[in-house]
Write a protein that holds these residues in place. Structure first.
Motif, PDB file in Angstrom:
ATOM      1  N   TYR A 181       0.878  -1.279   0.036  1.00  0.00           N
ATOM      2  CA  TYR A 181      -0.148   0.045   0.172  1.00  0.00           C
ATOM      3  C   TYR A 181       0.914   1.282   0.042  1.00  0.00           C
ATOM      4  O   TYR A 181       1.898   1.319   0.538  1.00  0.00           O
ATOM      5  CB  TYR A 181      -0.832  -0.087   1.268  1.00  0.00           C
ATOM      6  CG  TYR A 181      -1.594  -1.356   1.608  1.00  0.00           C
ATOM      7  CD1 TYR A 181      -1.023  -2.177   2.234  1.00  0.00           C
ATOM      8  CD2 TYR A 181      -2.835  -1.366   0.868  1.00  0.00           C
ATOM      9  CE1 TYR A 181      -1.664  -3.622   2.478  1.00  0.00           C
ATOM     10  CE2 TYR A 181      -3.426  -2.760   0.951  1.00  0.00           C
ATOM     11  CZ  TYR A 181      -3.072  -3.749   1.508  1.00  0.00           C
ATOM     12  OH  TYR A 181      -3.716  -4.936   1.840  1.00  0.00           O
ATOM     13  N   TYR A 182       0.384   2.351  -0.881  1.00  0.00           N
ATOM     14  CA  TYR A 182       1.198   3.442  -0.731  1.00  0.00           C
ATOM     15  C   TYR A 182       0.269   4.797  -0.427  1.00  0.00           C
ATOM     16  O   TYR A 182      -1.013   4.623  -1.153  1.00  0.00           O
ATOM     17  CB  TYR A 182       1.977   3.586  -2.315  1.00  0.00           C
ATOM     18  CG  TYR A 182       2.894   2.506  -2.581  1.00  0.00           C
ATOM     19  CD1 TYR A 182       2.133   1.330  -2.938  1.00  0.00           C
ATOM     20  CD2 TYR A 182       4.085   2.672  -2.334  1.00  0.00           C
ATOM     21  CE1 TYR A 182       3.152   0.353  -3.264  1.00  0.00           C
ATOM     22  CE2 TYR A 182       4.935   1.535  -2.545  1.00  0.00           C
ATOM     23  CZ  TYR A 182       4.652   0.379  -3.098  1.00  0.00           C
ATOM     24  OH  TYR A 182       5.247  -0.626  -3.464  1.00  0.00           O
ATOM     25  N   ALA A 183       0.796   5.852  -0.011  1.00  0.00           N
ATOM     26  CA  ALA A 183       0.400   6.925  -0.137  1.00  0.00           C
ATOM     27  C   ALA A 183       0.120   7.515  -1.657  1.00  0.00           C
ATOM     28  O   ALA A 183       1.018   7.383  -2.277  1.00  0.00           O
ATOM     29  CB  ALA A 183       1.176   7.910   0.892  1.00  0.00           C
ATOM     30  N   ASN A 184      -0.814   8.209  -1.728  1.00  0.00           N
ATOM     31  CA  ASN A 184      -1.155   8.987  -3.001  1.00  0.00           C
ATOM     32  C   ASN A 184       0.166   9.688  -3.472  1.00  0.00           C
ATOM     33  O   ASN A 184       0.372   9.631  -4.868  1.00  0.00           O
ATOM     34  CB  ASN A 184      -2.422   9.724  -2.943  1.00  0.00           C
ATOM     35  CG  ASN A 184      -3.610   8.885  -2.961  1.00  0.00           C
ATOM     36  OD1 ASN A 184      -3.806   7.679  -3.453  1.00  0.00           O
ATOM     37  ND2 ASN A 184      -4.840   9.607  -2.417  1.00  0.00           N
ATOM     38  N   SER A 185       0.776  10.425  -2.558  1.00  0.00           N
ATOM     39  CA  SER A 185       1.702  11.158  -3.016  1.00  0.00           C
ATOM     40  C   SER A 185       2.999  10.591  -3.500  1.00  0.00           C
ATOM     41  O   SER A 185       3.971  11.083  -4.074  1.00  0.00           O
ATOM     42  CB  SER A 185       2.046  12.210  -1.751  1.00  0.00           C
ATOM     43  OG  SER A 185       2.464  11.176  -0.583  1.00  0.00           O
ATOM     44  N   VAL A 186       3.404   9.413  -3.284  1.00  0.00           N
ATOM     45  CA  VAL A 186       4.436   8.581  -3.761  1.00  0.00           C
ATOM     46  C   VAL A 186       4.048   7.344  -4.511  1.00  0.00           C
ATOM     47  O   VAL A 186       5.014   6.873  -5.091  1.00  0.00           O
ATOM     48  CB  VAL A 186       5.250   7.852  -2.301  1.00  0.00           C
ATOM     49  CG1 VAL A 186       5.310   9.017  -1.453  1.00  0.00           C
ATOM     50  CG2 VAL A 186       4.448   6.856  -1.680  1.00  0.00           C
ATOM     51  N   LYS A 187       2.937   7.421  -4.629  1.00  0.00           N
ATOM     52  CA  LYS A 187       2.455   5.897  -5.519  1.00  0.00           C
ATOM     53  C   LYS A 187       2.982   6.170  -7.092  1.00  0.00           C
ATOM     54  O   LYS A 187       3.106   7.369  -7.617  1.00  0.00           O
ATOM     55  CB  LYS A 187       0.874   6.051  -5.712  1.00  0.00           C
ATOM     56  CG  LYS A 187       0.328   4.641  -6.393  1.00  0.00           C
ATOM     57  CD  LYS A 187      -1.239   4.604  -5.925  1.00  0.00           C
ATOM     58  CE  LYS A 187      -1.536   4.760  -4.606  1.00  0.00           C
ATOM     59  NZ  LYS A 187      -3.030   4.551  -4.360  1.00  0.00           N
ATOM     60  N   GLY A 188       3.725   5.159  -7.603  1.00  0.00           N
ATOM     61  CA  GLY A 188       4.241   5.557  -8.790  1.00  0.00           C
ATOM     62  C   GLY A 188       5.706   5.688  -8.850  1.00  0.00           C
ATOM     63  O   GLY A 188       6.484   5.494  -9.860  1.00  0.00           O
ATOM     64  N   ARG A 189       6.136   6.293  -7.699  1.00  0.00           N
ATOM     65  CA  ARG A 189       7.631   6.495  -7.468  1.00  0.00           C
ATOM     66  C   ARG A 189       8.111   5.785  -6.360  1.00  0.00           C
ATOM     67  O   ARG A 189       9.704   5.447  -6.715  1.00  0.00           O
ATOM     68  CB  ARG A 189       7.831   7.996  -7.210  1.00  0.00           C
ATOM     69  CG  ARG A 189       6.943   8.977  -8.235  1.00  0.00           C
ATOM     70  CD  ARG A 189       7.409  10.575  -7.485  1.00  0.00           C
ATOM     71  NE  ARG A 189       6.932  10.849  -6.323  1.00  0.00           N
ATOM     72  CZ  ARG A 189       7.490  11.229  -5.240  1.00  0.00           C
ATOM     73  NH1 ARG A 189       8.517  11.350  -5.510  1.00  0.00           N
ATOM     74  NH2 ARG A 189       6.861  11.574  -4.179  1.00  0.00           N
ATOM     75  N   PHE A 190       7.569   5.356  -5.590  1.00  0.00           N
ATOM     76  CA  PHE A 190       8.278   4.503  -4.338  1.00  0.00           C
ATOM     77  C   PHE A 190       7.728   3.173  -4.537  1.00  0.00           C
ATOM     78  O   PHE A 190       6.701   2.857  -5.044  1.00  0.00           O
ATOM     79  CB  PHE A 190       7.928   4.887  -3.090  1.00  0.00           C
ATOM     80  CG  PHE A 190       8.245   6.507  -2.553  1.00  0.00           C
ATOM     81  CD1 PHE A 190       9.044   6.997  -3.726  1.00  0.00           C
ATOM     82  CD2 PHE A 190       8.245   6.790  -1.372  1.00  0.00           C
ATOM     83  CE1 PHE A 190       9.579   8.467  -3.475  1.00  0.00           C
ATOM     84  CE2 PHE A 190       8.829   8.068  -1.118  1.00  0.00           C
ATOM     85  CZ  PHE A 190       9.582   8.907  -1.994  1.00  0.00           C
TER      86      PHE A 190
END
Length: 125
Positions: free
Chosen positions: A58-67
Motif C-alpha cells: 500500500y502506498y500514499a497517493n503522494s508517492v504512488k508510482g515513484r516509491f
C-alpha cells in the motif's frame, strides 16, 4: 523486535535512494512493516506498507508510482526504493512494524508496536 533504518542521504531532485529496515528478534514475514516520514512541526505521515504475506503493498497517493516497498525474508529486511524524488519528499523516514492490521489502520502510526530510528532524506531542488 528491533528495527534499524538506514540509507538516507542527500540527493538531487529526480534522483533515487533506497532505504533499508533491518529487523531482528522476529521474522518480518510475521509482521506488517511500514514506512512513515516526518517533517518538523508535523506528525508522522504514512508512506508505504507491506503486509506479512509480502504480496499486499500500500502506498500514499503522494508517492504512488515513484516509491516501491519490498522485502527480503532471507535478510529479514524491508526496503523502500524511492525514485523521481522531489523536494517535498525531504523528511526523516522511520520504519515501523506491527501486527496484521486492517486496511483502515495501516496508516495510523499509533497502531505500531516497534519503531526504528529515523534516517534523514534530503532532496535538493
Amino acid at each position: 523486535v528491533q528495527l534499524q533504518a538506514s540509507g538516507g542521504g542527500l540527493v538531487q531532485a529526480g534522483g533515487s535512494l533506497r532505504l533499508s529496515c533491518a529487523a531482528s528478534g522476529r521474522p518480518v514475514s510475521t509482521l506488517t512493516t511500514t514506512w512513515f516520514r516526518q517533517t518538523p512541526g508535523k506528525g508522522r505521515e504514512f508512506v508505504a506498507a507491506i503486509r506479512r504475506t509480502g504480496t499486499n503493498t500500500y502506498y500514499a497517493n503522494s508517492v504512488k508510482g515513484r516509491f516501491t516497498i519490498s522485502r527480503d525474508n532471507a535478510e529479514n529486511t524491508v526496503y523502500l526504493q524511492m525514485n523521481s524524488l522531489k523536494a517535498e519528499d525531504t523528511a526523516l523516514y522511520y520504519c515501523a512494524a506491527g501486527p496484521n492490521l486492517i486496511l483502515s489502520s495501516i496508516g495510523s502510526a499509533s497502531m505500531y508496536d516497534y519503531w526504528g530510528q529515523g534516517t534523514l532524506v534530503t532532496v535538493s531542488s
